[in-house]
Design a protein around this motif. Structure first.
Motif, short mmCIF file in Angstrom:
data_model
loop_
_atom_site.label_atom_id
_atom_site.label_comp_id
_atom_site.label_asym_id
_atom_site.label_seq_id
_atom_site.Cartn_x
_atom_site.Cartn_y
_atom_site.Cartn_z
N LEU A 12 50.17 47.44 23.98
CA LEU A 12 51.14 47.38 25.07
C LEU A 12 51.45 48.79 25.59
CD1 LEU A 12 53.19 45.66 26.76
CD2 LEU A 12 54.83 46.13 24.94
N ASP A 13 51.72 49.71 24.68
CA ASP A 13 52.00 51.10 25.09
C ASP A 13 50.81 51.71 25.84
OD1 ASP A 13 54.52 51.01 23.96
OD2 ASP A 13 53.91 51.98 22.09
N ARG A 14 49.61 51.40 25.39
CA ARG A 14 48.40 51.92 26.05
C ARG A 14 48.28 51.37 27.47
NH1 ARG A 14 44.90 55.66 26.86
NH2 ARG A 14 42.71 55.11 26.83
N MET A 15 48.57 50.08 27.63
CA MET A 15 48.53 49.46 28.97
C MET A 15 49.52 50.15 29.91
SD MET A 15 48.26 45.40 28.09
CE MET A 15 48.13 44.86 29.80
N ILE A 16 50.73 50.35 29.41
CA ILE A 16 51.77 50.99 30.22
C ILE A 16 51.35 52.40 30.60
CG2 ILE A 16 54.15 51.86 30.20
CD1 ILE A 16 54.82 49.39 28.41
N SER A 17 50.81 53.13 29.63
CA SER A 17 50.37 54.51 29.87
C SER A 17 49.23 54.57 30.89
CB SER A 17 49.93 55.13 28.55
OG SER A 17 49.38 56.40 28.75
N LEU A 18 48.23 53.72 30.73
CA LEU A 18 47.10 53.71 31.67
C LEU A 18 47.56 53.36 33.08
CD1 LEU A 18 44.30 51.96 29.58
CD2 LEU A 18 44.29 54.31 30.44
N HIS A 19 48.43 52.39 33.17
CA HIS A 19 48.93 51.98 34.49
C HIS A 19 49.71 53.12 35.14
CE1 HIS A 19 50.53 49.42 37.63
NE2 HIS A 19 51.73 49.86 37.33
N SER A 20 50.62 53.72 34.41
CA SER A 20 51.43 54.81 34.96
C SER A 20 50.57 55.99 35.38
CB SER A 20 52.45 55.29 33.92
OG SER A 20 53.36 54.28 33.63
N ARG A 21 49.63 56.37 34.52
CA ARG A 21 48.75 57.50 34.82
C ARG A 21 47.89 57.20 36.05
NH1 ARG A 21 45.14 59.29 30.07
NH2 ARG A 21 44.13 57.37 30.67
N SER A 22 47.42 55.97 36.16
CA SER A 22 46.59 55.58 37.29
C SER A 22 47.36 55.67 38.60
CB SER A 22 46.07 54.15 37.09
OG SER A 22 45.10 53.83 38.04
N LEU A 23 48.64 55.30 38.56
CA LEU A 23 49.46 55.38 39.77
C LEU A 23 49.73 56.82 40.17
CD1 LEU A 23 52.06 52.51 39.25
CD2 LEU A 23 49.99 52.49 40.65
N LYS A 24 49.98 57.67 39.16
CA LYS A 24 50.27 59.08 39.44
C LYS A 24 49.04 59.83 39.92
CE LYS A 24 53.98 59.40 36.08
NZ LYS A 24 54.30 59.79 34.72
N GLU A 25 47.94 59.70 39.18
CA GLU A 25 46.72 60.46 39.50
C GLU A 25 45.95 59.88 40.67
OE1 GLU A 25 44.53 60.57 35.85
OE2 GLU A 25 46.03 61.80 34.84
N GLY A 26 46.05 58.59 40.85
CA GLY A 26 45.28 57.94 41.90
C GLY A 26 46.05 57.72 43.18
N GLY A 27 47.20 58.36 43.30
CA GLY A 27 47.99 58.19 44.51
C GLY A 27 48.40 56.75 44.74
N GLY A 28 48.65 56.02 43.67
CA GLY A 28 49.06 54.63 43.80
C GLY A 28 47.92 53.65 43.66
N GLY A 29 46.71 54.12 43.48
CA GLY A 29 45.59 53.19 43.41
C GLY A 29 44.48 53.61 42.49
N GLY A 30 44.80 54.20 41.36
CA GLY A 30 43.76 54.64 40.43
C GLY A 30 43.04 53.46 39.79
N PRO A 31 42.08 53.77 38.92
CA PRO A 31 41.25 52.72 38.34
C PRO A 31 41.98 51.73 37.42
CG PRO A 31 40.82 54.81 37.28
CD PRO A 31 41.72 55.09 38.45
N PHE A 32 43.14 52.11 36.93
CA PHE A 32 43.86 51.23 36.01
C PHE A 32 45.17 50.71 36.62
CE2 PHE A 32 41.41 54.13 33.28
CZ PHE A 32 40.61 53.19 32.64
N LYS A 33 45.26 50.67 37.94
CA LYS A 33 46.50 50.25 38.58
C LYS A 33 46.86 48.80 38.24
CE LYS A 33 44.64 48.58 42.92
NZ LYS A 33 44.69 48.63 44.34
N ASN A 34 45.86 47.99 37.93
CA ASN A 34 46.12 46.59 37.60
C ASN A 34 46.27 46.34 36.10
OD1 ASN A 34 46.09 45.72 40.30
ND2 ASN A 34 43.85 45.69 40.27
#
Length: 136
Positions: A12-34
């Protein structure tokens, strides 16, 4: 079992981290936004704490519930909004922590005995106050 609870919470923590990082680094649409945990994902982890029934179960489950509420408020959607199952599962975890008598060691986050029972009652009051917002 401690291993299942730990693995579920780590995932669960990994999912949250990947999602947050994807939004920050990908300008709202990184590879793990979903890759964002939903209510069911959280409920599975909450259930592992409730079934484990250890001294820290109530406090840990409550932390996850607060995280769910926070994510739902931040994203302004219902994807991770707690449902009645979430709240009932946390109540179950608190009830098991309440079964441990005495005081928790001061160097832990454990809440046991009467204090855990009071936390369960506080949560129940909160549920009753916001019942119009809790989806079945």
């Amino acid at each position: 079992n401690a291993g299942v609870t730990s693995s579920a919470e780590n995932l669960l923590d990994r999912m949250i981290s990947l999602h947050s990082r994807s939004l920050k680094e990908g300008g709202g649409g990184g590879p793990f936004k979903n890759v964002r945990p939903n209510t069911r994902t959280f409920n599975v982890v909450l259930n592992t704490w409730a079934k484990r029934g250890t001294r820290e179960a109530g406090a840990k489950a409550n932390e996850l519930l607060l995280k769910m509420e926070e994510m739902s408020a931040v994203y302004r959607d219902r994807i991770s909004q707690p449902d009645i199952i979430s709240y009932n599962t946390v109540l179950s975890a608190w009830s098991k922590s309440a079964g441990y008598g005495g005081q928790a060691p001061s160097d832990t986050k454990e809440i046991v005995g009467e204090e855990a029972a009071h936390k369960a009652l506080e949560l129940l009051d909160r549920i009753e106050r916001q019942s119009y917002r809790i989806k079945p």
